[in-house]
Design an enzyme around this catalytic site. Sequence first.
Site, PDB file in Angstrom:
ATOM      1  N   LYS A 174       0.878  -1.169   0.000  1.00 56.99           N
ATOM      2  CA  LYS A 174       0.000   0.000   0.000  1.00 56.99           C
ATOM      3  C   LYS A 174       0.925   1.231   0.000  1.00 56.99           C
ATOM      4  O   LYS A 174       0.816   2.137   0.836  1.00 56.99           O
ATOM      5  CB  LYS A 174      -0.894  -0.047   1.266  1.00 56.99           C
ATOM      6  CG  LYS A 174      -2.035   0.937   1.288  1.00 56.99           C
ATOM      7  CD  LYS A 174      -3.197   0.557   0.417  1.00 56.99           C
ATOM      8  CE  LYS A 174      -4.222   1.683   0.377  1.00 56.99           C
ATOM      9  NZ  LYS A 174      -5.280   1.473  -0.594  1.00 56.99           N
ATOM     10  N   ASP A 231      -1.536 -11.852   6.802  1.00 60.70           N
ATOM     11  CA  ASP A 231      -2.490 -12.474   7.725  1.00 60.70           C
ATOM     12  C   ASP A 231      -3.895 -12.435   7.123  1.00 60.70           C
ATOM     13  O   ASP A 231      -4.604 -13.442   7.040  1.00 60.70           O
ATOM     14  CB  ASP A 231      -2.441 -11.696   9.057  1.00 60.70           C
ATOM     15  CG  ASP A 231      -3.115 -12.439  10.189  1.00 60.70           C
ATOM     16  OD1 ASP A 231      -3.599 -13.561   9.969  1.00 60.70           O
ATOM     17  OD2 ASP A 231      -3.166 -11.891  11.306  1.00 60.70           O
TER      18      ASP A 231
END
Length: 335
Positions: A174, A231
Amino acid sequence: MSGKSYTITLIPGDGIGPEVASAAVRVLTATGLDLHFETENAGAGTMGKEGKALPLRVLESIRKNKVALKGPTATPIGTGHRSVNVELRKTLDLYANLRPVRTLPGVKSRYDGVDLIVVRENTESLYSGLEHVVVPGVVESLKIITEKASTRIARFAFEYAETNGRKRVSAIHKANIMKLSDGLFLDCCRNVAKGHPTIAYDEVIVDALCMQLVLDPTKFDVLLLENLYGDIVSDLCAGFIGGLGMAPGANIGEDSAVFEAVHGSAPDIAGKNLANPIALILSGAMMLEHLHELDAATRVRKAVLAVLAEGKKVSRDLGGTAGTTEIAEAIASRV
Ligand code: NAD
């Protein structure tokens, strides 16, 4: 068979952990390998009994044996002890979390032919555990990204791709928002990519990745992610292959490795013989590969595939009615 003898630390964990752990031990023992399991528990139950969620003896056992098989451990939300997983991965420097995501026969899913590998950095990013109250009503949580850890995980992903016949590594980020931290992660990935010209390399923003994965997960090969993205994306990917009961994993470091499923302690079904043990059994097969017991690993995998393809001994999450112990027996008898 190699004739070698192995001592493996076994951490049954919490919730469904002891059920899936004993199922995995049953299947792994059926390979005929000389496996000794040294049980050293950790988790919320251990916290209740001993006042420590991850006692030193567990770490010492893993350091000695170099290999562990671990059931899920529960972590209280918002309060209480630190996650045993984060603690274990950081203390033993198990920097690479490897999670293969493959469609298996007989398992109902909206997607066919999924075959991707999630490589998650396991020691830093937002899991640094560095949080504090700045003033009441304001909390700061530190995201740590280092050149060392990013380069190390990128190398792991590319080397894994090369040795396992994969074609492409996609770095997920990001960096449009977190320009410095995710920017550094990407710089490291790019540098490592240059040294591996036979593997294609691209970069995908994490939110766009989620959309593209849901549209067609077969378009991806190896995903290389920081800790938090890894995750979240791991659980998303488990949904492509029948759910969390099907997704195995490994935490790998320079000195030791801990094999565990992606799923958690599933308190909603704990103690009812309802848990699907396949994720941990397949994690066990990854462990056998790590020990270079390739024939035994293949036999475990083939036995899982055969039981799934037959479709009789299948757990509730996959639409069946078989219990954890029955599934373990069915797989073990084919091993
Ligand atoms: P979870 O993975 O335990 O459960 C999510 C859902 O998936 C539940 O409906 C559960 O019944 C189902 N599920 C999970 N594993 C299954 C299996 N093997 N067979 C059939 N169904 C299965 O996630 P959660 O509820 O968010 O977390 C519960 C606890 O587990 C929390 O304390 C969390 O911190 C912990 N956790 C531990 C690990 C780990 O030890 N590696 C990983 C994730 C979550």
